[in-house]
Each structure stands twice: as structure tokens, then as C-alpha cells.
Design a protein around this motif. Structure first.
Motif, PDB file in Angstrom:
ATOM      1  N   HIS A  64       0.829  -1.210   0.000  1.00 17.44           N
ATOM      2  CA  HIS A  64       0.000   0.000   0.000  1.00 17.44           C
ATOM      3  C   HIS A  64       0.861   1.257   0.000  1.00 17.44           C
ATOM      4  O   HIS A  64       0.519   2.257  -0.650  1.00 17.44           O
ATOM      5  CB  HIS A  64      -0.926  -0.009   1.215  1.00 17.44           C
ATOM      6  CG  HIS A  64      -2.106  -0.908   1.046  1.00 17.44           C
ATOM      7  ND1 HIS A  64      -3.226  -0.821   1.835  1.00 17.44           N
ATOM      8  CD2 HIS A  64      -2.357  -1.911   0.168  1.00 17.44           C
ATOM      9  CE1 HIS A  64      -4.111  -1.733   1.460  1.00 17.44           C
ATOM     10  NE2 HIS A  64      -3.592  -2.416   0.454  1.00 17.44           N
ATOM     11  N   SER A  65       1.976   1.218   0.708  1.00 17.14           N
ATOM     12  CA  SER A  65       2.871   2.372   0.742  1.00 17.14           C
ATOM     13  C   SER A  65       3.442   2.657  -0.643  1.00 17.14           C
ATOM     14  O   SER A  65       3.480   3.812  -1.097  1.00 17.14           O
ATOM     15  CB  SER A  65       4.008   2.120   1.739  1.00 17.14           C
ATOM     16  OG  SER A  65       4.917   3.195   1.738  1.00 17.14           O
ATOM     17  N   ILE A  66       3.872   1.609  -1.331  1.00 18.00           N
ATOM     18  CA  ILE A  66       4.399   1.782  -2.691  1.00 18.00           C
ATOM     19  C   ILE A  66       3.305   2.275  -3.628  1.00 18.00           C
ATOM     20  O   ILE A  66       3.528   3.169  -4.462  1.00 18.00           O
ATOM     21  CB  ILE A  66       5.012   0.459  -3.196  1.00 18.00           C
ATOM     22  CG1 ILE A  66       6.330   0.188  -2.470  1.00 18.00           C
ATOM     23  CG2 ILE A  66       5.233   0.495  -4.709  1.00 18.00           C
ATOM     24  CD1 ILE A  66       7.003  -1.105  -2.843  1.00 18.00           C
ATOM     25  N   ALA A  67       2.100   1.713  -3.506  1.00 19.11           N
ATOM     26  CA  ALA A  67       0.988   2.142  -4.350  1.00 19.11           C
ATOM     27  C   ALA A  67       0.691   3.628  -4.148  1.00 19.11           C
ATOM     28  O   ALA A  67       0.499   4.376  -5.121  1.00 19.11           O
ATOM     29  CB  ALA A  67      -0.254   1.313  -4.037  1.00 19.11           C
ATOM     30  N   GLN A  68       0.680   4.076  -2.900  1.00 16.20           N
ATOM     31  CA  GLN A  68       0.403   5.482  -2.617  1.00 16.20           C
ATOM     32  C   GLN A  68       1.494   6.387  -3.179  1.00 16.20           C
ATOM     33  O   GLN A  68       1.200   7.450  -3.736  1.00 16.20           O
ATOM     34  CB  GLN A  68       0.259   5.672  -1.108  1.00 16.20           C
ATOM     35  CG  GLN A  68      -0.999   5.022  -0.546  1.00 16.20           C
ATOM     36  CD  GLN A  68      -1.032   5.030   0.973  1.00 16.20           C
ATOM     37  OE1 GLN A  68      -0.095   5.451   1.627  1.00 16.20           O
ATOM     38  NE2 GLN A  68      -2.131   4.537   1.539  1.00 16.20           N
ATOM     39  N   ASN A  69       2.742   5.961  -3.072  1.00 16.38           N
ATOM     40  CA  ASN A  69       3.842   6.757  -3.620  1.00 16.38           C
ATOM     41  C   ASN A  69       3.756   6.845  -5.143  1.00 16.38           C
ATOM     42  O   ASN A  69       4.001   7.913  -5.734  1.00 16.38           O
ATOM     43  CB  ASN A  69       5.187   6.156  -3.209  1.00 16.38           C
ATOM     44  CG  ASN A  69       5.489   6.350  -1.736  1.00 16.38           C
ATOM     45  OD1 ASN A  69       4.953   7.255  -1.096  1.00 16.38           O
ATOM     46  ND2 ASN A  69       6.336   5.491  -1.177  1.00 16.38           N
TER      47      ASN A  69
END
Length: 256
Positions: A91-96
């Protein structure tokens, strides 16, 4: 590819009645087929519906329709793969990635807050990046992108060239992401499957390409997500018509 004599073949399947009667969505899919290959196309979609891990359908609809307008040819988006160890990292990578694509951080956070309540939709939701609100007004139905395909032989060549497993899932996802990202109002797409046995997903945009993320939910979770982040949309009806009606065919050419 000739623009004459092609059919859009679409399937949807549910359990405990039709979708409109509250049935649980099991599977959906579609192909573009010649008249001579219609029987095979129907069988492919039938097999997909009857072997899905979400359950056994007791309602299924397979529909075919002659395509009476020119088919737009699109090159597949460039692909990247992000290996992650946890849903949190995914999720962190997706948000970035969404932020790099042009989606404001506050809009991303707002969308993620609403993912659970929108997880049972059959289609995508349209999320305006200026208001940070859903604007499609389709309730539980959402927007189902349609009339798109990629020939198996051409996809197989692409997969071999990029050293990627020839997966039907990847093919279908990349076709849809390519079509959606082509519209100038689309800033980015976030997606993961409602298949409880498939935990990968992706972020896609015309700017970044198609970024597969190997874990965006836990194994066994039947909740899916598909959000189109849009901006500069002056005609909502025309945008939805493009997603649902404009036929496209993905075609890859090896780089010289």
C-alpha cells in the motif's frame, strides 16, 4: 487487425441470483472475436466463470454484439514489477506511485479510507482528484470497462520478450489499464482483484506505465479495489461512454 467483422463478447456470473437481485459477483470477462471464433470465445469465458475461486455461479450472462465502429489500436503500457513482503509495504508503494503520477496526497488518503466500503462493487469507481470525492453515481454497480482485447499470439511474444510468465490475468489487467490510461482525463488507476487467491495488484498511468505490486491484500480476502483517479473532466457521460463503448485492441511491436 481488420476493423470489420468483429464482435464484443462479454460475460458476468454471480451466486444467489443475478447481480441486480443482490447476487454475489463471481466473475466477469470479455473478448473481441471474429465470427468464426465466437464458439471458442464463449467457451473461454464459460470456463473462466465455472472455475473461479470466489464460488460457483447460479446466474450467468454471456452477451455478444457486433462492433460497428473503428477499433482503436493501442500499444501496451510499459511494465514494472514491485516485489513487496507485506500488504502495508504494498500500500505504501501504491500510494507513492499514485502521488508521482499526479494524484494529490490528501486525495490518495481519502480514497484509501473509502476502499472498504467500495470493495463489493462489480466495476470501478471514478474519483475526482480536485474534490477527493467519488463522482460516477453508479452505486454498487460501478463502471465496467468493456470492448477491449489483445491477441494471444501477440501477447505471448510480448511476454517472452519481457521475460514475464504468460498469464491471462496479466494480459487482461494490462489491456484494461492501457485503455483507461489512454483517456486524457485519467491521471492514474489503482487495482487489486476480488479473487481470494490472488493478492497482487497494480498502479497504472500513462505517465508511469503499469506497475505490478506483488501484495496488496491478504490471501483469502475477497475484497477487491478498482479506482480511476480523474481530472479535468468536462463531460462525465462522454468519459464513461469511452470506457464502456469504445473498442480498443492492444498490439505490441518489438523495439528496434
Amino acid at each position: 487487425m481488420s476493423e470489420e467483422g468483429f464482435y464484443s463478447v462479454r460475460m458476468r456470473a454471480s451466486e444467489n441470483g443475478a447481480h441486480e437481485q443482490g447476487g454475489k459477483h463471481i466473475s466477469g470477462g470479455e473478448l473481441i472475436s471474429t465470427y468464426g471464433n465466437l464458439k471458442n470465445a464463449v467457451n473461454v469465458l464459460l470456463e473462466k466463470a465455472l472455475t473461479h475461486s470466489r464460488g460457483t455461479p447460479d446466474f450467468m450472462q454471456i452477451q455478444l454484439e457486433l462492433i460497428d465502429q473503428p477499433i482503436t489500436k493501442l500499444k501496451p503500457l510499459p511494465i514494472g514489477i514491485n516485489e513487496v513482503e507485506s500488504v502495508k509495504e504494498g500500500h505504501s508503494i501504491a500510494q507513492n506511485l499514485l502521488e508521482i503520477a499526479g494524484v494529490p496526497r490528501n486525495c490518495i488518503e481519502r480514497a484509501f479510507e473509502q476502499i472498504t466500503e467500495n470493495s463489493g462493487l462489480r466495476g470501478a469507481i471514478l474519483f475526482d482528484i480536485r474534490s477527493s470525492e467519488r463522482i460516477d453515481n453508479r452505486n454498487d454497480k460501478g463502471i465496467r470497462v468493456s470492448r477491449m482485447d489483445w491477441s494471444t499470439s501477440n501477447f505471448d511474444k510480448w511476454a517472452v520478450y519481457h521475460k514475464i510468465t504468460r498469464s491471462q490475468r496479466v494480459k487482461e489487467a494490462l489491456v484494461l489499464a492501457t485503455k483507461v490510461s489512454q483517456h486524457p482525463a485519467t491521471i492514474a488507476e489503482l487495482c487489486w482483484s476480488d479473487d481470494p487467491e490472488y493478492i497482487s495488484g497494480y498502479v497504472a498511468s500513462k505517465k508511469l506505465g503499469y506497475h505490478r505490486i506483488t501484495r496488496l491484500k491478504e490471501f483469502g480476502d475477497e475484497r477487491g479495489c478498482r479506482i480511476f483517479f480523474i481530472d479535468g473532466l468536462s463531460d462525465l457521460h462522454a468519459y464513461i461512454t469511452y470506457l464502456e463503448k469504445q473498442p480498443i485492441f492492444v498490439e505490441w511491436e518489438e523495439e528496434k
